[in-house]
Design a protein around this motif. Structure first.
Motif, PDB file in Angstrom:
ATOM      1  N   GLU A   1      29.672  41.945  23.009  1.00  0.00           N
ATOM      2  CA  GLU A   1      29.520  42.213  21.580  1.00  0.00           C
ATOM      3  C   GLU A   1      30.847  42.019  20.843  1.00  0.00           C
ATOM      4  O   GLU A   1      30.879  41.403  19.769  1.00  0.00           O
ATOM      5  CB  GLU A   1      28.986  43.624  21.357  1.00  0.00           C
TER       6      GLU A   1
ATOM      7  N   GLU B   1      26.519  46.122  10.107  1.00  0.00           N
ATOM      8  CA  GLU B   1      27.569  45.122   9.947  1.00  0.00           C
ATOM      9  C   GLU B   1      28.094  45.237   8.518  1.00  0.00           C
ATOM     10  O   GLU B   1      27.335  45.129   7.560  1.00  0.00           O
ATOM     11  CB  GLU B   1      27.028  43.707  10.153  1.00  0.00           C
ATOM     12  N   ARG B   2      29.381  45.499   8.399  1.00  0.00           N
ATOM     13  CA  ARG B   2      30.027  45.475   7.083  1.00  0.00           C
ATOM     14  C   ARG B   2      30.535  44.053   6.899  1.00  0.00           C
ATOM     15  O   ARG B   2      31.369  43.576   7.647  1.00  0.00           O
ATOM     16  CB  ARG B   2      31.169  46.482   7.019  1.00  0.00           C
ATOM     17  N   VAL B   3      29.976  43.357   5.918  1.00  0.00           N
ATOM     18  CA  VAL B   3      30.273  41.947   5.716  1.00  0.00           C
ATOM     19  C   VAL B   3      31.023  41.764   4.402  1.00  0.00           C
ATOM     20  O   VAL B   3      30.611  42.288   3.362  1.00  0.00           O
ATOM     21  CB  VAL B   3      28.964  41.114   5.702  1.00  0.00           C
TER      22      VAL B   3
ATOM     23  N   TYR C   1      31.456  39.215  17.752  1.00  0.00           N
ATOM     24  CA  TYR C   1      31.962  39.470  16.401  1.00  0.00           C
ATOM     25  C   TYR C   1      33.329  38.831  16.177  1.00  0.00           C
ATOM     26  O   TYR C   1      33.628  38.379  15.070  1.00  0.00           O
ATOM     27  CB  TYR C   1      31.942  40.975  16.085  1.00  0.00           C
TER      28      TYR C   1
ATOM     29  N   GLN D   1      34.158  36.112  13.188  1.00  0.00           N
ATOM     30  CA  GLN D   1      35.296  36.282  12.282  1.00  0.00           C
ATOM     31  C   GLN D   1      36.278  35.119  12.358  1.00  0.00           C
ATOM     32  O   GLN D   1      37.069  34.911  11.432  1.00  0.00           O
ATOM     33  CB  GLN D   1      35.989  37.599  12.573  1.00  0.00           C
TER      34      GLN D   1
ATOM     35  N   PRO E   1      31.321  45.236  13.024  1.00  0.00           N
ATOM     36  CA  PRO E   1      30.287  46.175  13.469  1.00  0.00           C
ATOM     37  C   PRO E   1      30.746  47.622  13.290  1.00  0.00           C
ATOM     38  O   PRO E   1      31.893  47.956  13.574  1.00  0.00           O
ATOM     39  CB  PRO E   1      30.108  45.836  14.950  1.00  0.00           C
TER      40      PRO E   1
ATOM     41  N   TRP F   1      26.129  44.985   3.297  1.00  0.00           N
ATOM     42  CA  TRP F   1      25.725  45.609   4.558  1.00  0.00           C
ATOM     43  C   TRP F   1      24.587  44.826   5.178  1.00  0.00           C
ATOM     44  O   TRP F   1      23.678  44.370   4.484  1.00  0.00           O
ATOM     45  CB  TRP F   1      25.283  47.050   4.322  1.00  0.00           C
TER      46      TRP F   1
ATOM     47  N   ALA G   1      19.142  40.435  12.465  1.00  0.00           N
ATOM     48  CA  ALA G   1      19.893  41.013  11.357  1.00  0.00           C
ATOM     49  C   ALA G   1      19.035  41.029  10.091  1.00  0.00           C
ATOM     50  O   ALA G   1      18.378  40.050   9.767  1.00  0.00           O
ATOM     51  CB  ALA G   1      21.175  40.209  11.116  1.00  0.00           C
TER      52      ALA G   1
ATOM     53  N   ALA H   1      32.256  39.776   9.469  1.00  0.00           N
ATOM     54  CA  ALA H   1      31.336  40.866   9.786  1.00  0.00           C
ATOM     55  C   ALA H   1      32.013  41.809  10.774  1.00  0.00           C
ATOM     56  O   ALA H   1      32.509  41.376  11.807  1.00  0.00           O
ATOM     57  CB  ALA H   1      30.049  40.314  10.383  1.00  0.00           C
TER      58      ALA H   1
ATOM     59  N   HIS I   1      19.550  38.602  18.663  1.00  0.00           N
ATOM     60  CA  HIS I   1      20.324  39.140  17.542  1.00  0.00           C
ATOM     61  C   HIS I   1      19.386  39.111  16.349  1.00  0.00           C
ATOM     62  O   HIS I   1      18.903  38.049  15.960  1.00  0.00           O
ATOM     63  CB  HIS I   1      21.568  38.278  17.281  1.00  0.00           C
TER      64      HIS I   1
END
Length: 149
Positions: free
Chosen positions: A19, A95-97, A23, A27, A77, A109, A130, A75, A128
């Motif tokens: 994970e 996920e804070r995007v 992420y 990024q 987590p 979010w 989302a 993003a 996955h």
């Protein structure tokens, strides 16, 4: 060669390591690292917020390749909740995007579920999913834990 080297790095890790790599790849817009996180199975699945069900590595790769054409995905987590067994691990998280808007960077979010299986190659992502979160800061409703005093 790069892909197999990245895969080897995950062999001794757990679902949390995969994970973190997933992420990190988002990024850094690192498509090879991102795809190394996925299981080598025909029926792996990815659902992006508001999008269709994408099945199979080739189709999943194409969606992320298109997304990375616009740059990395910032993003992060947060608030991960896990259900772990011997051969699978289900992570539900926020996920804070960071989204670039005409007014500058804004936070959005996404509510995501990542499913990992222990495979012959080690832990790998098999799903996955989302979904868009809400505009408010409250992204989770849960039972308060009982505390005995």
């Amino acid at each position: 060669m790069r892909k197999s080297k990245l895969q080897a790095a995950h062999l001794d890790g757990d679902a949390d390591d995969v994970e973190a790599a997933f992420y990190d790849a988002l990024q850094n817009a690192d498509l090879e690292k991102l795809m190394a996180c996925w299981a080598d199975e025909d029926d792996i699945v990815c659902i992006h917020p508001g999008g269709p069900r994408v099945v199979g590595a080739t189709a999943i790769r194409a969606t992320f390749e298109a997304m990375f054409a616009n740059g990395s995905i910032r993003a992060v987590p947060e608030k991960v909740r896990k259900i772990v067994s011997v051969a699978s691990s289900v992570h539900n998280l926020l996920e804070r995007v960071e989204v670039l808007t005409p007014q500058g960077p804004q936070q959005a979010w996404v509510i995501a579920t990542n499913v990992y299986h222990r495979t012959a190659q080690g832990w790998r992502l098999v799903a996955h999913h989302a979904s868009p979160g809400t505009v408010s800061e409250i992204q989770e409703v849960s039972d308060a834990p009982s505390v005995l005093h």
